[in-house]
Design a protein around this motif. Structure first.
Motif, PDB file in Angstrom:
ATOM      1  N   ALA A 151       0.776  -1.164   0.070  1.00 54.58           N
ATOM      2  CA  ALA A 151       0.010  -0.005  -0.044  1.00 54.58           C
ATOM      3  C   ALA A 151       0.934   1.263   0.044  1.00 54.58           C
ATOM      4  CB  ALA A 151      -0.915  -0.176   1.269  1.00 54.58           C
ATOM      5  N   TYR A 152       1.946   1.210   0.733  1.00 56.67           N
ATOM      6  CA  TYR A 152       2.800   2.126   0.888  1.00 56.67           C
ATOM      7  C   TYR A 152       3.533   2.619  -0.653  1.00 56.67           C
ATOM      8  CZ  TYR A 152       7.011   5.024   2.325  1.00 56.67           C
ATOM      9  OH  TYR A 152       8.139   5.705   2.432  1.00 56.67           O
ATOM     10  N   GLN A 153       3.872   1.442  -1.306  1.00 57.60           N
ATOM     11  CA  GLN A 153       4.593   1.639  -2.542  1.00 57.60           C
ATOM     12  C   GLN A 153       3.584   2.100  -3.517  1.00 57.60           C
ATOM     13  OE1 GLN A 153       7.810   0.764  -2.873  1.00 57.60           O
ATOM     14  NE2 GLN A 153       7.847   1.734  -4.867  1.00 57.60           N
ATOM     15  N   ALA A 154       2.198   1.788  -3.328  1.00 58.24           N
ATOM     16  CA  ALA A 154       1.231   2.122  -4.389  1.00 58.24           C
ATOM     17  C   ALA A 154       0.724   3.559  -4.198  1.00 58.24           C
ATOM     18  CB  ALA A 154       0.101   1.321  -4.416  1.00 58.24           C
ATOM     19  N   ASP A 155       0.957   4.153  -2.844  1.00 52.29           N
ATOM     20  CA  ASP A 155       0.221   5.437  -2.554  1.00 52.29           C
ATOM     21  C   ASP A 155       0.966   6.825  -3.443  1.00 52.29           C
ATOM     22  OD1 ASP A 155      -0.578   7.681  -1.171  1.00 52.29           O
ATOM     23  OD2 ASP A 155      -0.586   6.729   0.842  1.00 52.29           O
ATOM     24  N   PRO A 156       0.029   7.314  -4.090  1.00 52.17           N
ATOM     25  CA  PRO A 156       0.597   8.655  -4.968  1.00 52.17           C
ATOM     26  C   PRO A 156       1.029   9.901  -4.025  1.00 52.17           C
ATOM     27  CG  PRO A 156      -1.602   8.280  -5.053  1.00 52.17           C
ATOM     28  CD  PRO A 156      -1.356   7.015  -4.446  1.00 52.17           C
ATOM     29  N   LEU A 157       0.645   9.756  -2.823  1.00 51.51           N
ATOM     30  CA  LEU A 157       0.787  10.760  -2.049  1.00 51.51           C
ATOM     31  C   LEU A 157       2.053  10.481  -1.092  1.00 51.51           C
ATOM     32  CD1 LEU A 157      -2.376  12.160  -0.456  1.00 51.51           C
ATOM     33  CD2 LEU A 157      -1.010  13.005  -2.423  1.00 51.51           C
ATOM     34  N   VAL A 158       2.841   9.494  -1.237  1.00 53.48           N
ATOM     35  CA  VAL A 158       3.819   8.974  -0.494  1.00 53.48           C
ATOM     36  C   VAL A 158       5.207   9.238  -1.472  1.00 53.48           C
ATOM     37  CG1 VAL A 158       5.350   7.083   0.164  1.00 53.48           C
ATOM     38  CG2 VAL A 158       3.125   7.208   0.992  1.00 53.48           C
ATOM     39  N   TRP A 159       6.189   9.714  -0.914  1.00 56.08           N
ATOM     40  CA  TRP A 159       7.383  10.253  -1.785  1.00 56.08           C
ATOM     41  C   TRP A 159       8.382   8.994  -1.706  1.00 56.08           C
ATOM     42  CZ3 TRP A 159       9.486  13.464  -4.938  1.00 56.08           C
ATOM     43  CH2 TRP A 159      10.933  13.395  -4.872  1.00 56.08           C
ATOM     44  N   HIS A 160       8.606   8.617  -3.177  1.00 56.42           N
ATOM     45  CA  HIS A 160       9.452   7.441  -3.385  1.00 56.42           C
ATOM     46  C   HIS A 160      10.653   7.637  -3.989  1.00 56.42           C
ATOM     47  CE1 HIS A 160       5.664   5.069  -2.293  1.00 56.42           C
ATOM     48  NE2 HIS A 160       4.977   5.802  -3.290  1.00 56.42           N
ATOM     49  N   GLY A 161      11.028   8.734  -3.653  1.00 55.63           N
ATOM     50  CA  GLY A 161      12.423   9.138  -4.271  1.00 55.63           C
ATOM     51  C   GLY A 161      13.570   9.426  -3.145  1.00 55.63           C
ATOM     52  N   PRO A 162      14.744   9.834  -3.628  1.00 51.55           N
ATOM     53  CA  PRO A 162      15.777   9.923  -2.497  1.00 51.55           C
ATOM     54  C   PRO A 162      15.544  11.055  -1.762  1.00 51.55           C
ATOM     55  CG  PRO A 162      16.341  11.025  -4.672  1.00 51.55           C
ATOM     56  CD  PRO A 162      14.729  10.223  -5.019  1.00 51.55           C
ATOM     57  N   PHE A 163      16.367  11.116  -0.626  1.00 49.87           N
ATOM     58  CA  PHE A 163      16.356  12.022   0.380  1.00 49.87           C
ATOM     59  C   PHE A 163      16.852  13.198  -0.063  1.00 49.87           C
ATOM     60  CE2 PHE A 163      16.319   8.259   3.291  1.00 49.87           C
ATOM     61  CZ  PHE A 163      15.403   8.462   4.178  1.00 49.87           C
ATOM     62  N   ARG A 164      16.515  14.347   0.430  1.00 50.73           N
ATOM     63  CA  ARG A 164      16.965  15.612  -0.058  1.00 50.73           C
ATOM     64  C   ARG A 164      17.882  15.936   1.015  1.00 50.73           C
ATOM     65  NH1 ARG A 164      13.032  18.770  -3.000  1.00 50.73           N
ATOM     66  NH2 ARG A 164      14.852  20.334  -3.119  1.00 50.73           N
ATOM     67  N   ARG A 165      19.005  16.808   0.439  1.00 46.15           N
ATOM     68  CA  ARG A 165      20.121  17.301   1.336  1.00 46.15           C
ATOM     69  C   ARG A 165      19.556  18.322   2.228  1.00 46.15           C
ATOM     70  NH1 ARG A 165      25.461  17.096   1.454  1.00 46.15           N
ATOM     71  NH2 ARG A 165      25.308  15.895  -0.777  1.00 46.15           N
ATOM     72  N   GLU A 166      18.747  19.226   2.014  1.00 48.52           N
ATOM     73  CA  GLU A 166      18.569  20.411   2.652  1.00 48.52           C
ATOM     74  C   GLU A 166      17.481  19.717   3.894  1.00 48.52           C
ATOM     75  OE1 GLU A 166      17.715  21.940  -1.414  1.00 48.52           O
ATOM     76  OE2 GLU A 166      17.885  20.095  -0.487  1.00 48.52           O
ATOM     77  N   THR A 167      16.529  18.634   3.704  1.00 45.53           N
ATOM     78  CA  THR A 167      15.887  17.882   4.582  1.00 45.53           C
ATOM     79  C   THR A 167      16.759  17.422   5.606  1.00 45.53           C
ATOM     80  OG1 THR A 167      13.917  17.900   3.040  1.00 45.53           O
ATOM     81  CG2 THR A 167      14.070  16.567   4.963  1.00 45.53           C
TER      82      THR A 167
END
Length: 266
Positions: free
Chosen positions: A164-180
């Motif tokens: 469900a997590y993988q299929a959720d379009p509102l979940v971020w599935h990319g890399p971490f952001r340096r600023e974050t």
């Protein structure tokens, strides 16, 4: 199931999507603080358990998360996110005792919230919180942040949770952001040196097999903030999202029992 009401609130980085699960008979206010890359839409079953235990439940999607405005998963200052959560909590009127419940990155935000607004809280619940040290922050040593998104298998022993997590379009599935990551590192330091939460009842719940936020890394932080009313509950075999684990009913039962006992609601 209690249907949430969504509203919008000005936040530090644009419009915040605030989720409220109403309860006309509420005896306490639960403020939910979600983790990195996710959103409060994943917390329906948590809100249902809290409402059943007498709470009105409220919380925002953080800046850059879920339905809130902002560049995806970009957080430049956790202190500003604490301000956003505080503003969202204030949208629920009434003289009710407040309990902040934070998961993962949300646990870090919740701990900082408690240090800054101790006099407004009746209790604090931390689920798999990013505190103390966190190996993911080592990514800042790289000139370019590697593309290493969160592995859904680390979330729960229930494979449906990862799917469900993988299929959720509102979940971020990319890399971490340096600023974050830099903002989270600064927030970890702020909590480490922000002083213990003396006199505040705190419940820390954590999966023993949490690979995303390892137990012993968190413990170096909880040892810095724990007061005399600090309770920890470690679940054997559980992974990162204990609210979504195969024993989630046990976990949520212990959370609500802790709050009800703390607030003398029984």
């Amino acid at each position: 199931m209690v249907e949430p009401v969504e509203s919008n609130l000005p936040g530090h980085g644009g419009s915040l999507a605030v989720h409220t699960w109403p309860n006309p008979d509420a005896r306490w206010r639960a403020v939910l603080v979600h983790g990195y890359g996710e959103h409060l839409g994943r917390y329906q079953h948590v809100a249902d358990a809290l409402v059943a235990a007498g709470a009105v439940v409220v919380g925002p999607d953080h800046v850059g998360h879920g339905r809130s405005a902002g560049e995806r998963v970009l957080i430049r200052d956790v202190e500003a996110v604490v301000d956003d959560v505080h503003a969202a909590a204030a949208t629920v009127a009434g003289d009710l005792p407040t309990v902040v419940i934070g998961h993962s990155m949300g646990g870090l935000i919740a701990a900082r919230y408690a240090q800054r607004h101790r006099d407004e809280l009746a209790a604090l619940v931390l689920s798999g919180p990013v505190l103390g040290t966190w190996h993911v922050l080592d990514l800042l040593e790289h000139e370019q942040i590697p593309d290493t998104p969160i592995d859904p298998a680390t979330l729960s022993r229930d494979p449906a949770v990862g799917a469900a997590y993988q299929a959720d379009p509102l979940v971020w599935h990319g890399p971490f952001r340096r600023e974050t990551l830099a903002a989270l590192e600064a927030a970890v330091d702020a909590v480490n040196f922000g002083g213990p939460l003396e006199g505040l009842p705190v419940l820390w719940v954590h999966g023993e097999d949490d690979e995303l936020v390892p137990l012993e890394e968190t413990r170096t932080g909880t040892d810095r903030i724990r007061g005399l009313e600090f309770v920890e509950r470690i679940y054997p075999g559980a992974r990162h999202e204990v609210f979504n684990e195969t024993n989630k009913d046990e976990v949520l039962g212990e959370v609500t029992a802790f709050v009800r006992q703390t607030l003398a609601l029984d």
